[in-house]
Design an enzyme around this catalytic site. Structure first.
Site, PDB file in Angstrom:
ATOM      1  N   LYS A 124       0.862  -1.134   0.008  1.00  0.00           N
ATOM      2  CA  LYS A 124      -0.055  -0.157   0.008  1.00  0.00           C
ATOM      3  C   LYS A 124       0.731   1.122   0.117  1.00  0.00           C
ATOM      4  O   LYS A 124       2.107   1.140   0.494  1.00  0.00           O
ATOM      5  CB  LYS A 124      -1.045   0.054   1.268  1.00  0.00           C
ATOM      6  CG  LYS A 124      -2.097   0.902   1.285  1.00  0.00           C
ATOM      7  CD  LYS A 124      -3.253   0.071   0.619  1.00  0.00           C
ATOM      8  CE  LYS A 124      -4.361   0.933   0.146  1.00  0.00           C
ATOM      9  NZ  LYS A 124      -5.448   0.187  -0.143  1.00  0.00           N
ATOM     10  N   ASP A 164      -6.832   4.144  -4.847  1.00  0.00           N
ATOM     11  CA  ASP A 164      -7.626   4.081  -3.422  1.00  0.00           C
ATOM     12  C   ASP A 164      -8.249   5.550  -3.284  1.00  0.00           C
ATOM     13  O   ASP A 164      -8.608   6.346  -3.924  1.00  0.00           O
ATOM     14  CB  ASP A 164      -6.650   3.850  -2.470  1.00  0.00           C
ATOM     15  CG  ASP A 164      -7.258   3.243  -1.058  1.00  0.00           C
ATOM     16  OD1 ASP A 164      -7.484   2.018  -0.923  1.00  0.00           O
ATOM     17  OD2 ASP A 164      -7.355   3.958  -0.018  1.00  0.00           O
ATOM     18  N   GLY A 237     -17.956   8.134  -3.285  1.00  0.00           N
ATOM     19  CA  GLY A 237     -16.985   8.167  -4.540  1.00  0.00           C
ATOM     20  C   GLY A 237     -17.306   6.768  -5.353  1.00  0.00           C
ATOM     21  O   GLY A 237     -18.430   6.186  -5.454  1.00  0.00           O
ATOM     22  N   ASN A 238     -16.339   6.307  -5.760  1.00  0.00           N
ATOM     23  CA  ASN A 238     -16.289   5.407  -6.852  1.00  0.00           C
ATOM     24  C   ASN A 238     -16.965   3.943  -6.134  1.00  0.00           C
ATOM     25  O   ASN A 238     -17.432   3.221  -6.823  1.00  0.00           O
ATOM     26  CB  ASN A 238     -14.861   4.931  -7.382  1.00  0.00           C
ATOM     27  CG  ASN A 238     -14.676   3.959  -8.321  1.00  0.00           C
ATOM     28  OD1 ASN A 238     -15.206   4.250  -9.368  1.00  0.00           O
ATOM     29  ND2 ASN A 238     -14.131   2.890  -7.991  1.00  0.00           N
ATOM     30  N   VAL A 239     -16.348   3.592  -4.944  1.00  0.00           N
ATOM     31  CA  VAL A 239     -16.828   2.352  -4.421  1.00  0.00           C
ATOM     32  C   VAL A 239     -18.412   2.610  -4.001  1.00  0.00           C
ATOM     33  O   VAL A 239     -19.183   1.461  -4.221  1.00  0.00           O
ATOM     34  CB  VAL A 239     -16.160   2.115  -3.199  1.00  0.00           C
ATOM     35  CG1 VAL A 239     -16.546   0.858  -2.357  1.00  0.00           C
ATOM     36  CG2 VAL A 239     -14.605   1.750  -3.392  1.00  0.00           C
ATOM     37  N   ALA A 240     -18.636   3.651  -3.372  1.00  0.00           N
ATOM     38  CA  ALA A 240     -20.207   3.814  -3.173  1.00  0.00           C
ATOM     39  C   ALA A 240     -21.052   3.837  -4.359  1.00  0.00           C
ATOM     40  O   ALA A 240     -22.186   3.246  -4.690  1.00  0.00           O
ATOM     41  CB  ALA A 240     -20.522   5.149  -2.551  1.00  0.00           C
TER      42      ALA A 240
END
Ligand code: GLU
Length: 445
Positions: A124, A164, A237-240
């Site tokens: 990471k 991320d 964001g992208n994940v939501a």
């Protein structure tokens, strides 16, 4: 293994690294029994070796802002463990980034990547640089300066970064562009790339889609139909976005999204063009969700609050670590929540998780639920290595299979005496066993 001894030694060595110590503790507690059944692990000091990263790069990133002022940030890459494949994991650009948060994320990534069934180790990186409020050219200059330092330490079979929080397709484009200029090769090395230059179809949706495939398996194991269930999502964001898209497609109704300014409750459900509007909100760069309620007047904006106070069937933290605490968990339980799944990494505090497990709420940890993102990154690496591009159907089908496999691994290792599935235990043991066996096979290195 004596967990307390190991943890106090780590605490003495790394004082104040709370998130890292929290992540290590969660894993050690759940693998303790299995570990003690394998004296060869203890003899090979697998845990003592696994909890320390192979190496950490820390560097200064200096760049010029639009006013011609010199700005300095910190850059990091934590190469945690490469027992099963090249280091793999995202870069986070966010004001909260420090060594502790990146070590926790890198540590989690080892087990998550092991669960995907693909050969990827854990890593990471990131910076305390926040893209919020920065212009495009400032972001480009920052990404280029960041890459000037990092490029020598990464490569398609060495370490493959990705996105991320704060690092999306735009940032990956700038980072990868500079990497290619310096390394003079075109082998991939980053995932989450644009479709025009080696990216994979379905990668943008993958974390959210994978999470919903997993949640659906959890519900199916209890004979519960996801259709008609209400869902609270945090983040925007992208994940939501991906999670909302797939939840809606499966017949559930997403009623919340949130930002640093508060959350929005939309009783009509966030579907259709409202889901695409989330991306517009994100791309505005302002980091707020309040404008949603102005645009869709049936929705209500709650300033400074979190969505967990609402009555919902399913709660999906999709924003950042420790965003759902014990009080939130109590609220959700009082409101008869059926399932809570961490889509963000370590989305729940340790106290919240203890309570959910004690009350036998269907709960699963981020390293299982959100593994679809990195799994699809693994599929992007495969496509790059073969110089081909799979269709969206092919990638989605593989992603779905991987998520089902992760669910099966959790069932295999997570069954408690009373028959309940402890997904935290299941995911940690399954991931750990694979990495430990790989470390054993490769000697003392
Ligand atoms: N940042 C994502 C994660 O936490 C994706 C990492 C990747 O695709 O390498 O798993």
């Amino acid at each position: 293994m004596n967990i307390n001894n190991i943890l106090s030694a780590l605490e003495a060595k790394h004082p104040g690294e709370h998130e890292y110590l929290q992540a290590v503790k969660e894993v050690l507690v759940s693998i303790e029994d299995v570990y003690n059944q394998h004296p060869e692990f203890e003899k090979a000091r697998i845990i003592e070796r696994l909890v320390e990263p192979d190496r950490i790069f820390t560097f200064r990133v200096t760049w010029l802002d639009d006013k011609g002022q010199i700005q300095t940030n910190l850059g990091y890459r934590v190469q945690f463990n490469n027992a099963i494949g090249p280091y793999k994991g995202g870069l986070r650009f966010h004001a909260s980034v420090n060594l502790s948060s990146l070590k926790f994320l890198g540590f989690e990534q080892i087990f998550k990547n092991a669960l995907t069934t693909l050969p990827m180790g854990g890593g990471k990186g990131g910076s305390d640089f926040s893209p919020r409020g920065k212009s495009n050219t400032e972001i480009m200059r920052f990404c280029q300066a960041f890459m000037l330092e990092l490029w020598r330490n990464i490569g398609p079979d060495t370490d493959v970064p990705a996105g991320d929080i704060g690092v999306g397709t735009r940032e990956i484009g700038y980072l990868y562009g500079m990497y290619k200029k310096l390394a003079r090769e075109n082998t991939g090395t980053f995932t989450g790339k644009g479709l025009e230059y080696g990216g994979s179809l379905v990668r943008p949706e993958a974390t959210g889609f994978g999470a919903l495939y997993f949640v659906n398996e959890m519900l199916k194991s209890k004979n519960i139909d996801i259709k008609g269930k209400t869902v609270a999502v945090s983040g925007f964001g992208n994940v939501a976005w991906g999670a909302t898209l797939k939840a809606t497609e499966l017949g559930a109704k997403v009623v919340t999204i949130s930002g640093p300014d508060g959350y929005v409750y939309d009783k009509d459900g966030i579907s259709g063009e409202k889901i695409e509007y989330m991306l517009e909100l994100r791309d505005s760069g302002e980091d707020i969700v309040a404008p949603y309620a102005q645009r869709y007047p049936n929705a209500v904006f709650y300033a400074g609050k979190k969505p967990w106070e609402q009555q919902v069937d399913i709660a999906l933290p999709c924003a950042i670590q420790n965003e759902l605490n014990e009080v939130d968990a109590k609220n959700l339980i009082t409101n008869n929540v059926i399932c809570i799944a961490e889509v963000s990494n370590m989305g729940c505090t340790a106290e919240a998780i203890d309570l959910l497990i004690e009350k036998r709420i269907l709960f699963a940890p981020g390293k299982a639920v959100n593994a679809g993102g990195v799994a699809t990154s693994g599929l992007e690496m495969s496509q790059n290595a073969m110089h081909i591009q799979w269709s969206a159907e092919e990638v989605d089908q593989r992603l779905h299979q991987i998520m089902n496999s992760i669910h099966s691994q959790c069932l295999q290792y997570g069954k408690e005496r009373d028959g309940c599935i402890n997904y935290v235990k299941g995911a940690n043991i399954a991931g750990f066993m694979k990495v430990a066996k790989a470390m054993m096979a490769q000697g003392i290195i």
